[in-house]
Design a protein around this motif. Structure first.
Motif, PDB file in Angstrom:
ATOM      1  N   GLY A  73       0.822  -1.205   0.000  1.00 27.88           N
ATOM      2  CA  GLY A  73       0.000   0.000   0.000  1.00 27.88           C
ATOM      3  C   GLY A  73       0.860   1.260   0.000  1.00 27.88           C
ATOM      4  O   GLY A  73       0.489   2.275  -0.582  1.00 27.88           O
ATOM      5  N   THR A  74       2.003   1.176   0.652  1.00 28.06           N
ATOM      6  CA  THR A  74       2.928   2.312   0.669  1.00 28.06           C
ATOM      7  C   THR A  74       3.399   2.619  -0.754  1.00 28.06           C
ATOM      8  O   THR A  74       3.415   3.785  -1.172  1.00 28.06           O
ATOM      9  CB  THR A  74       4.146   1.993   1.573  1.00 28.06           C
ATOM     10  OG1 THR A  74       3.656   1.701   2.884  1.00 28.06           O
ATOM     11  CG2 THR A  74       5.112   3.151   1.643  1.00 28.06           C
ATOM     12  N   ASP A 170      -6.414   7.403  -0.096  1.00 27.96           N
ATOM     13  CA  ASP A 170      -5.807   6.341   0.698  1.00 27.96           C
ATOM     14  C   ASP A 170      -6.940   5.464   1.219  1.00 27.96           C
ATOM     15  O   ASP A 170      -7.604   5.781   2.213  1.00 27.96           O
ATOM     16  CB  ASP A 170      -4.981   6.915   1.852  1.00 27.96           C
ATOM     17  CG  ASP A 170      -4.237   5.823   2.621  1.00 27.96           C
ATOM     18  OD1 ASP A 170      -4.662   4.647   2.543  1.00 27.96           O
ATOM     19  OD2 ASP A 170      -3.249   6.139   3.315  1.00 27.96           O
ATOM     20  N   GLN A 173      -7.625   1.094   4.354  1.00 25.40           N
ATOM     21  CA  GLN A 173      -8.432   0.491   5.425  1.00 25.40           C
ATOM     22  C   GLN A 173      -9.902   0.358   5.034  1.00 25.40           C
ATOM     23  O   GLN A 173     -10.738   0.131   5.902  1.00 25.40           O
ATOM     24  CB  GLN A 173      -8.329   1.357   6.694  1.00 25.40           C
ATOM     25  CG  GLN A 173      -6.909   1.487   7.217  1.00 25.40           C
ATOM     26  CD  GLN A 173      -6.833   2.177   8.569  1.00 25.40           C
ATOM     27  OE1 GLN A 173      -7.855   2.548   9.149  1.00 25.40           O
ATOM     28  NE2 GLN A 173      -5.620   2.346   9.079  1.00 25.40           N
ATOM     29  N   SER A 194      -4.088  -1.189   0.276  1.00 25.36           N
ATOM     30  CA  SER A 194      -3.099  -2.081   0.881  1.00 25.36           C
ATOM     31  C   SER A 194      -3.760  -3.442   1.093  1.00 25.36           C
ATOM     32  O   SER A 194      -4.946  -3.515   1.418  1.00 25.36           O
ATOM     33  CB  SER A 194      -2.656  -1.538   2.239  1.00 25.36           C
ATOM     34  OG  SER A 194      -1.975  -2.547   2.978  1.00 25.36           O
ATOM     35  N   LYS A 199      -5.466  -6.139   6.933  1.00 24.58           N
ATOM     36  CA  LYS A 199      -6.450  -5.231   6.315  1.00 24.58           C
ATOM     37  C   LYS A 199      -7.726  -6.017   5.968  1.00 24.58           C
ATOM     38  O   LYS A 199      -7.722  -7.244   5.987  1.00 24.58           O
ATOM     39  CB  LYS A 199      -5.852  -4.576   5.061  1.00 24.58           C
ATOM     40  CG  LYS A 199      -4.586  -3.756   5.327  1.00 24.58           C
ATOM     41  CD  LYS A 199      -4.870  -2.434   6.024  1.00 24.58           C
ATOM     42  CE  LYS A 199      -3.672  -1.878   6.761  1.00 24.58           C
ATOM     43  NZ  LYS A 199      -2.836  -0.959   6.019  1.00 24.58           N
TER      44      LYS A 199
HETATM   45  C1  LIG Z   1      -1.765   0.016   5.942  1.00 21.50           C
HETATM   46  C2  LIG Z   1      -1.858   1.408   5.530  1.00 21.50           C
HETATM   47  C3  LIG Z   1      -1.006   1.978   4.561  1.00 21.50           C
HETATM   48  C4  LIG Z   1       0.226   1.272   4.036  1.00 21.50           C
HETATM   49  O1  LIG Z   1      -0.001   0.034   3.475  1.00 21.50           O
HETATM   50  P1  LIG Z   1       1.169  -1.065   3.479  1.00 21.50           P
HETATM   51  O2  LIG Z   1       0.599  -2.152   2.612  1.00 21.50           O
HETATM   52  O3  LIG Z   1       1.369  -1.483   4.889  1.00 21.50           O
HETATM   53  O4  LIG Z   1       2.383  -0.464   2.879  1.00 21.50           O
HETATM   54  C5  LIG Z   1      -1.230   3.278   4.167  1.00 21.50           C
HETATM   55  N1  LIG Z   1      -2.225   4.009   4.688  1.00 21.50           N
HETATM   56  C6  LIG Z   1      -3.060   3.520   5.629  1.00 21.50           C
HETATM   57  C7  LIG Z   1      -4.154   4.388   6.151  1.00 21.50           C
HETATM   58  C8  LIG Z   1      -2.891   2.217   6.089  1.00 21.50           C
HETATM   59  O5  LIG Z   1      -3.715   1.750   7.038  1.00 21.50           O
END
Ligand SMILES: *Cc1c(COP(=O)(O)O)cnc(C)c1O
Length: 383
Positions: A73-74, A170, A173, A194, A199
């Motif tokens: 997700g990053t 974003d 979640q 992500s 999740k």
């Molecule tokens: C988990 C999360 C991310 C990052 O996702 P990863 O897959 O862990 O890199 C970004 N933003 C929010 C709000 C998240 O909960």
């Protein structure tokens, strides 16, 4: 799904984990094993047929023309911001009340996060504060659908459209959440997801995706995830990163995607159960609400609690693993001590960090476990 526990202990004496992935696996083990066996036999383990299938099905789930599978997700945030043209020195308006990765993705690009405060009830970006935060250098708005509740997308997208600014969502979640009847990930220029294991839709390792209706943006992210190479060992436009999604994670996601509706339903039912049972504590707890027209998918069940720290200690002492997402907002992280956005005045964000508590919630949580959480809270406020 059998939601009653086999335990014969009194509800108040059972421990409750924040999430239990082993129960989820127990319900899908044969499907996962068969899929993985096929992947391993095929010999194609990165960016193959499973990834293609997942991209097609996840795009259909969100309701966009494209989904592009990525390593996390990053990376989804980083590559989405890159693709909408965020450059060093540009500003991106986002929130401090989020997982650190949201703000980190902007900083890694050399851009400047402009942090706005949150609405006190939904814990998402306060759209009233946007007009003042936007400057000629603003390249994108980055709202976060925190805890499974959508940000105010109709208003945020209207403000962005008027000024021709990109919107990057974003949605890490909030798989399946909706604002005004429209899915998150479908509102913005790009949606970022992500699939971290805990999740709402999770792989068994890291994975992520972007969603978009824009053909050129989807193509660009597909290049950027393989270092920018338009064909093997040939790089002509832009330097990217390695953010390949592997077949193992895609195969697991293909299995889990068939169950996401049932799991979301179970989350929403568990949330309703908490809300009904805790409604009588109105003077001590502020329960989660949905903005009208929104569909909350309860990645986390978040309440504001009187005497939060003592409540947390009390619950932990009973084996109930309640949690605080997040104890330190991004603008108060030591790593940003010298950053110019550190001084942002964000009273609702700071108040949330002091007051909120996340109660255990996951699709397979049992009524006995929820009763134990409820009993623990009631006991604390009765004393
Ligand atoms: C988990 C999360 C991310 C990052 O996702 P990863 O897959 O862990 O890199 C970004 N933003 C929010 C709000 C998240 O909960």
């Amino acid at each position: 799904m059998n939601r009653s526990s086999a335990s014969t202990e009194k509800p108040s004496s059972i421990g409750v984990p924040p999430v239990d992935l082993s129960r989820e696996y127990a319900s899908i083990a044969p499907e996962i094993r068969a899929k993985l066996d096929r992947v391993f036999r095929s010999g194609r383990v990165v960016l193959g047929e499973e990834v293609k299938e997942f991209e097609k099905r996840f795009a259909a789930f969100v309701g966009t023309r494209h989904a592009v599978g990525l390593a996390s997700g990053t990376d989804a945030l980083f590559l989405a911001l890159t693709a909408v043209g965020v450059k060093p020195g540009d500003e991106v308006v986002t929130v401090s009340w989020t997982f650190f990765a949201t703000v980190a993705a902007i900083v890694r690009l050399g851009a400047r996060p402009v942090l706005v405060d949150i609405e006190p009830r939904s814990f998402t970006m306060d759209a009233d504060l946007l007009e003042k935060a936007i400057t000629p250098r603003t390249r994108a708005l980055l709202p976060v659908h925190l805890y499974g509740h959508p940000a105010d997308m109709p208003r945020i997208c209207e403000i962005a459209a008027k000024r021709k600014i990109a919107v990057v969502e974003d949605a890490a979640q909030a798989h399946g959440a909706q604002a005004a009847g429209k899915n998150v990930g479908q509102w913005g220029t790009v949606g970022c997801f992500s699939f971290y294991p805990t999740k709402n839709l999770g792989a068994y390792g890291d994975a992520g995706a972007v969603t978009t209706d824009d053909d050129a943006l989807a193509d660009q992210v597909k290049l950027l995830r393989v270092h920018g190479g338009s064909r093997k060992y040939f790089y002509d436009k832009e330097v990217g990163i390695n953010s390949r999604l592997d077949e193992v994670q895609a195969a697991i996601l293909n299995v889990k995607l068939t169950h996401i509706s049932d799991w979301t339903k179970a989350r929403r039912e568990a949330a309703e159960y908490y809300s009904r049972a805790l409604g009588s504590l109105a003077e001590k707890l502020v329960l989660p609400v949905s903005r009208p027209g929104c569909r909350h998918v309860y990645h986390l069940y978040t309440v504001r609690a009187k005497d939060r720290d003592r409540l947390l200690t009390h619950l932990t002492g009973r084996g109930i693993q309640a949690d605080v997402h997040y104890p330190t907002p991004a603008h108060r992280q030591p790593v940003f001590r010298d950053a110019d956005f550190f001084t942002s005045h964000l009273p609702e964000t700071d108040r949330a960090a002091r007051e909120i508590i996340n109660l255990p919630i996951f699709p397979q949580i049992t009524r006995d476990e929820q009763d134990a959480v409820i009993a623990g809270i009631k006991e604390f406020y009765a004393s």
